[in-house]
Enzyme design. Structure first.
Site: not given
Ligand code: BGC
Length: 818
Positions: A483
């Site tokens: 993200d």
């Molecule tokens: C989110 C995921 C994401 C991951 C890496 C998590 O906090 O829930 O959707 O893939 O972070 O960024």
């Protein structure tokens, strides 16, 4: 240092020192009504949605830590204490907290008085039952005062903290003997109220916080408790609470049991009132009457235990390593179920008012619980797919109450669609329920645009094919799984979100991670097409997948490892040419799982680079070197200090991708080493450093570049639970359900002699014994099913109740496709 120990015989973690390095929590409830409970009885209860229907107040990130809960106070001749140590914090003669599966038992003893509380939420019930046992263990009679305490949240947990100009005037309660009702806003738009009940006459009560505690007192020393005198207060606005006061006498050796019930009731319009302004209590009384004796409570509790027994007998491992067994058999599966129920909403790190259900998160979570509750997994798949757009794209999140996509966040996270193929195919392999593919599922919740689920999977596949960038790699959109790698967001404004700002969309930034993901799940899609008679569709899909494999080989390889991405300007991300962030874990994991270039050593090289550059004592970090300065063209990733979260933290969610990758090239030692490194039960002895619960995974452990490597954060609600369970059971222990049979394909350290697994699948039980007489890591020489040798290592599904399977590992492996 240890703060407790595992008790595998009761499936509990036993905490013996209340001052854990962080609140060590548990979850109560399995369907509609839930509570969080810490080892000192902190936490809160809610009905379905931790934001909109929160029953009790909790103060996150407060001083002291873990502030607010369901507390009992005892005033025994002026000595005031709580069985869970907090909030009074009087030093106890004995303290013990047992976190079990959907229940917690907290016991304290002081001056020959023992108080033990069993907290649980009975199945199919909207209430938390607290069975309190008081016992005089001394030789003198005891007479003491007992106070209960909960503070009501005014339902909307977000508004509750903010809108004080209104909220301090709206609180309303009703008092009816031993039942204290909370009915704020019931007279207008709410058709629900809450109550707190005790199954005995009370000496007094309080419903107004200030009257009970005193305006400037803390919850450690409420005035009413210190004086042993309830105020019989009735809250009008301000902060409503519920506190019972009972005077109790116990002869030496005598014990007494009390049942407290914290409940939630909904009354339809007509039935709201008993008389003017008096709430209709019929449903509350009915709920109370189900659990208001110790016998009834125990029956309900046993029901809960049987429920868990039933779930956990679906996969049982005997490996001879108790740390491994307890994770696989108990805690990892339990965490998967909790994560399924909670998604990312309520934990010690998620405040319950923020995120909805993530599209990618929920699909991935499913692979950890599909074997436990396949029916609920089916519904989850339909719910998720209903939020998809016709072009295959998806809202990044949806709301649990409405099940609608969240407009505020929107979509364009280009990995999202592919995870639907993962969840659907895993569901199919587990259940054989191909009917789900014909189920009509709306797009973006519009029934008029409903199409069979199969079409949603196809839309997912083509969302990638239709969104390729200049090198032929998938466009990344706002971000892929990571993200925080925001290649289309150039943000200079601290008040905007990296996730929703997409201010330079040049259709140039590409993701090698999505490419790997596409090869893995594109192949799955092609295979599914073949299996369901769509040969032409399958051939076309295969063609796109092969094309992607070639593209990765040509543009996604950096010489020693897979690149991570191309940025907005078309420059390499995750390359030796970069100063920082030369290598990233995600593309190594997915391209290894996709076996891209395996034939010419690419997989092995990439995984060796992971070992050399990303691995450390505490696990595999996300990228290396960590970013030390803000890179505007990369987005949020470089905002974290080095070693934390997506900036070179050990993001436990993606470590299993490397474990699985290692099993693809038969390196059982490596896979196992990575598994152990982040597996909580192996970290119990370093609890002081690790900080979070030794029975569940945390999302992140601080990486080697951090100030304090090894310190964990964000325990409980993380895709880490599902992926580690998946990696260890399907790829290390190697028991993998497939469409036509159960595949046996272990990849273990060569020194392992063997293990046994009982697996229930499609109403059949397999007792599997794996032995490794030749000391290999991978390869199955022989499989006997009920004494008969089968051809290869796929046990075809056939009707029957119980099969005994003898597996001999060795080098003569007949290799079958995975
Ligand atoms: C989110 C995921 C994401 C991951 C890496 C998590 O906090 O829930 O959707 O893939 O972070 O960024």
């Amino acid at each position: 240092m240890n703060y407790g120990h595992f008790d595998d015989s009761t499936r509990e973690y036993v905490i013996t020192n209340p001052m854990t390095p962080w609140p060590w929590i548990n979850y109560l409830g399995n369907e509609d009504f839930f509570s969080l409970i810490s080892n000192t009885a902190g936490g809160y209860a809610f009905y379905r949605d931790a934001k909109f229907r929160r029953l009790t107040r909790y103060r996150y990130n407060n001083v002291p830590m873990d502030n607010g809960g369901r507390y009992f106070y005892i005033n025994d001749g002026g000595t005031v204490w709580s069985p869970g140590w907090k909030p009074v914090k009087t030093v106890l003669d004995h303290y013990e907290c047992r976190h079990g599966l959907s229940y917690t038992r907290i016991a304290g003893r002081k001056n020959d008085l023992e108080a033990s509380v069993l907290f649980f939420i009975p199945l199919k019930s909207w209430c938390e039952v607290q069975l309190l046992t008081l016992k005089n263990t001394g030789r003198q009679p005891k007479r003491f005062k007992l106070f209960s305490f909960v503070e009501w949240c005014l339902w909307n947990a977000d508004d509750d903290q903010n809108n004080l100009q209104r909220n301090l005037s709206t609180g309303e309660v009703e008092i009816d003997g031993s039942t204290l009702f909370h009915k704020t806003e019931y007279k207008d738009r709410r058709d629900h109220y809450a109550f707190y009940h005790v199954n005995a006459p009370v000496q007094g009560y309080d419903t107004d916080r200030e009257s009970f505690a005193g305006l400037y007192n803390e919850l450690s020393g409420p005035q009413a408790v210190l004086e042993g005198q309830p105020r019989n207060s009735c809250a009008h606005g301000w902060s409503p609470i519920a506190s019972h006061c009972l005077e109790i006498e116990l002869a030496p050796g005598q014990a007494r049991e009390l049942i407290f019930i914290l409940g939630y009731v909904e009354n339809a319009g007509e039935q709201k009132w008993e008389s003017a302004n008096v709430i209709n209590k019929t449903n509350a009384q009915a709920l109370i009457s189900r659990f208001d004796t110790p016998e009834k409570a125990r029956v309900a509790f046993n029901g809960l235990r049987s429920y868990w027994d039933g779930l956990l007998n679906r996969f049982v491992l005997k490996s001879g390593d108790e740390k491994l067994d307890r994770m696989v058999n108990i805690w990892n599966q339990y965490q998967c179920m909790v994560t399924f129920n909670m998604s990312r909403s309520a934990s010690c790190f998620e405040v319950g008012i923020g995120r909805g259900m993530g599209f990618r998160d929920s699909n991935q979570d499913l692979i950890g619980f599909v074997h436990l509750v396949p029916d609920r997994a089916r519904q989850r798949i339909i719910d998720i797919a209903s939020t998809q757009f016709e072009d295959g794209g998806a809202y990044h999140q949806y709301q649990p109450l409405t099940k609608r996509g969240n407009d505020a966040i929107g979509g364009n996270f280009n990995d999202d669609p592919l995870w639907l193929i993962l969840s659907a195919t895993e569901y199919l392999k587990e259940t054989g329920d191909f009917g789900i593919l014909d189920e009509m599922v709306p797009f973006d919740h519009d029934e008029t645009r409903a199409k069979p689920l199969f079409d949603h999977l196809k839309a997912s596949f083509y969302h990638v094919v239709n969104n390729l960038g200049p090198h032929g790699l998938p466009l990344i959109g706002r971000a892929d799984w990571n993200d925080c790698l925001n290649l289309n967001c150039f943000s200079t404004n601290p008040d905007e979100s990296f996730q929703t700002t997409e201010n330079r969309t040049g259709k140039t930034a590409e993701s090698v991670m999505i490419a790997g993901l596409f090869v893995v799940y594109g192949r799955e899609f092609a295979r599914l097409c073949r299996l369901t008679g769509r040969q032409q569709e399958s051939n076309t899909a295969e063609m796109h997948v092969s094309q992607m494999v070639e593209t990765v080989k040509q543009y996604g390889w950096d010489g020693e490892w897979y690149l991570r991405a191309y940025d907005f300007f078309g420059r390499k991300v995750g390359s030796r040419e970069n100063d920082e962030g030369k290598i990233f874990i995600e593309s190594q994991g997915w391209c290894a799982m996709a076996e891209i270039g395996k034939e010419n050593g690419m997989v092995e090289k990439a995984l060796d680079a992971v070992k050399e550059r990303l691995d450390c004592e505490h696990g595999i970090v996300l990228n290396n070197p960590a970013f030390t300065k803000y890179m505007i063209e990369y987005g949020e990733i470089s905002t974290y200090p080095p070693g934390y979260k997506e900036n070179a933290g050990i993001f436990c969610h993606n470590n299993p991708w490397i474990m699985i990758g290692e099993t693809m090239i038969g390196r059982g030692e490596r896979a196992w080493e990575y598994y152990r490194k982040i597996c909580p039960s192996y970290l119990e002895d370093i609890s002081e450093l690790h900080k979070t619960e030794p029975y569940v995974y945390a999302q992140m452990i601080a990486g080697k570049d951090a100030h304090k490597p090894g310190e964990a954060k964000n325990s409980w609600l993380t895709g880490t639970a599902a992926w580690n369970y998946y990696a260890v059971t399907r790829y290390i222990l190697g028991i993998r359900p497939d469409y036509d049979g159960l595949l046996i394909d272990p990849c273990i350290p060569a020194a392992w002699e063997g293990y046994e697994i009982t697996r229930r699948l499609r109403d059949t039980t397999y007792h599997i014994r794996v032995s490794n007489p030749h000391g290999v890591s991978k390869g199955v020489m022989q499989v006997l099913v009920d004494g008969e040798e089968i051809n290869g290592n796929l046990i075809p599904y056939s009707p029957g109740n119980v099969f005994t399977v003898e597996v001999t590992m060795g080098i003569m492996a007949p290799v079958l496709a995975h």
